[in-house]
Design a protein around this motif. Structure first.
Motif, PDB file in Angstrom:
ATOM      1  N   GLN A   1       0.761   4.068  -2.909  1.00 21.75           N
ATOM      2  CA  GLN A   1       0.543   5.482  -2.599  1.00 21.75           C
ATOM      3  C   GLN A   1       1.663   6.339  -3.166  1.00 21.75           C
ATOM      4  O   GLN A   1       1.420   7.404  -3.726  1.00 21.75           O
ATOM      5  CB  GLN A   1       0.434   5.690  -1.089  1.00 21.75           C
ATOM      6  CG  GLN A   1       0.132   7.133  -0.701  1.00 21.75           C
ATOM      7  CD  GLN A   1      -1.196   7.609  -1.258  1.00 21.75           C
ATOM      8  OE1 GLN A   1      -2.192   6.934  -1.110  1.00 21.75           O
ATOM      9  NE2 GLN A   1      -1.200   8.765  -1.886  1.00 21.75           N
ATOM     10  N   ARG A   2       2.901   5.870  -3.044  1.00 25.34           N
ATOM     11  CA  ARG A   2       4.034   6.610  -3.613  1.00 25.34           C
ATOM     12  C   ARG A   2       3.891   6.748  -5.120  1.00 25.34           C
ATOM     13  O   ARG A   2       4.185   7.799  -5.688  1.00 25.34           O
ATOM     14  CB  ARG A   2       5.349   5.924  -3.269  1.00 25.34           C
ATOM     15  CG  ARG A   2       5.761   6.113  -1.838  1.00 25.34           C
ATOM     16  CD  ARG A   2       7.086   5.470  -1.571  1.00 25.34           C
ATOM     17  NE  ARG A   2       7.491   5.674  -0.188  1.00 25.34           N
ATOM     18  CZ  ARG A   2       8.568   5.140   0.337  1.00 25.34           C
ATOM     19  NH1 ARG A   2       9.366   4.391  -0.385  1.00 25.34           N
ATOM     20  NH2 ARG A   2       8.863   5.365   1.605  1.00 25.34           N
TER      21      ARG A   2
ATOM     22  N   GLN B   1       0.828  -1.206   0.000  1.00 29.64           N
ATOM     23  CA  GLN B   1       0.000   0.000   0.000  1.00 29.64           C
ATOM     24  C   GLN B   1       0.863   1.256   0.000  1.00 29.64           C
ATOM     25  O   GLN B   1       0.524   2.252  -0.645  1.00 29.64           O
ATOM     26  CB  GLN B   1      -0.956  -0.013   1.198  1.00 29.64           C
ATOM     27  CG  GLN B   1      -2.031  -1.073   1.111  1.00 29.64           C
ATOM     28  CD  GLN B   1      -2.824  -0.990  -0.174  1.00 29.64           C
ATOM     29  OE1 GLN B   1      -3.252   0.076  -0.603  1.00 29.64           O
ATOM     30  NE2 GLN B   1      -3.010  -2.139  -0.818  1.00 29.64           N
ATOM     31  N   VAL B   2       1.994   1.222   0.710  1.00 31.26           N
ATOM     32  CA  VAL B   2       2.924   2.353   0.696  1.00 31.26           C
ATOM     33  C   VAL B   2       3.457   2.571  -0.720  1.00 31.26           C
ATOM     34  O   VAL B   2       3.502   3.707  -1.213  1.00 31.26           O
ATOM     35  CB  VAL B   2       4.086   2.130   1.688  1.00 31.26           C
ATOM     36  CG1 VAL B   2       5.193   3.155   1.489  1.00 31.26           C
ATOM     37  CG2 VAL B   2       3.584   2.168   3.127  1.00 31.26           C
TER      38      VAL B   2
ATOM     39  N   ASP C   1       1.093   6.705  -6.838  1.00 28.01           N
ATOM     40  CA  ASP C   1       0.006   7.651  -7.091  1.00 28.01           C
ATOM     41  C   ASP C   1       0.472   9.093  -6.869  1.00 28.01           C
ATOM     42  O   ASP C   1       0.130   9.995  -7.645  1.00 28.01           O
ATOM     43  CB  ASP C   1      -1.202   7.351  -6.205  1.00 28.01           C
ATOM     44  CG  ASP C   1      -1.895   6.049  -6.587  1.00 28.01           C
ATOM     45  OD1 ASP C   1      -1.642   5.531  -7.700  1.00 28.01           O
ATOM     46  OD2 ASP C   1      -2.690   5.552  -5.770  1.00 28.01           O
ATOM     47  N   ASP C   2       1.258   9.310  -5.810  1.00 27.70           N
ATOM     48  CA  ASP C   2       1.789  10.640  -5.536  1.00 27.70           C
ATOM     49  C   ASP C   2       2.704  11.110  -6.660  1.00 27.70           C
ATOM     50  O   ASP C   2       2.661  12.270  -7.070  1.00 27.70           O
ATOM     51  CB  ASP C   2       2.539  10.668  -4.206  1.00 27.70           C
ATOM     52  CG  ASP C   2       1.634  10.476  -2.999  1.00 27.70           C
ATOM     53  OD1 ASP C   2       0.390  10.589  -3.141  1.00 27.70           O
ATOM     54  OD2 ASP C   2       2.176  10.204  -1.905  1.00 27.70           O
TER      55      ASP C   2
END
Length: 70
Positions: free
Chosen positions: A41-42, A37-38, A44-45
């Protein structure tokens, strides 16, 4: 949106959580899923930052074609 390798791995780990009885194995699978998940998210960022800063549509499209962006 196409399914990514990370999402596939996450689904496999979720299946492991459901199929095993060992609390240690479940703990390890959950930790691995949190790390995935990290990474998601990275990614996506990064996609968002590139979309905000790169104004040339051709460059953005080339990055998508190469798999750097979704």
């Amino acid at each position: 949106m196409p399914k990514t390798i990370l999402k596939t791995i996450d689904e496999l780990l979720a299946g492991i959580e459901e199929d095993v009885d060992s609390s240690e194995t479940i703990y390890k699978a959950r930790n691995a899923r949190q790390l995935i998940q990290v990474l998601l998210q990275r990614r996506d960022d990064l996609d968002e930052a590139i979309d905000e800063t790169v104004t040339d549509d051709e460059i953005v499209e080339n990055l998508r074609d190469l798999g750097y962006l979704e």
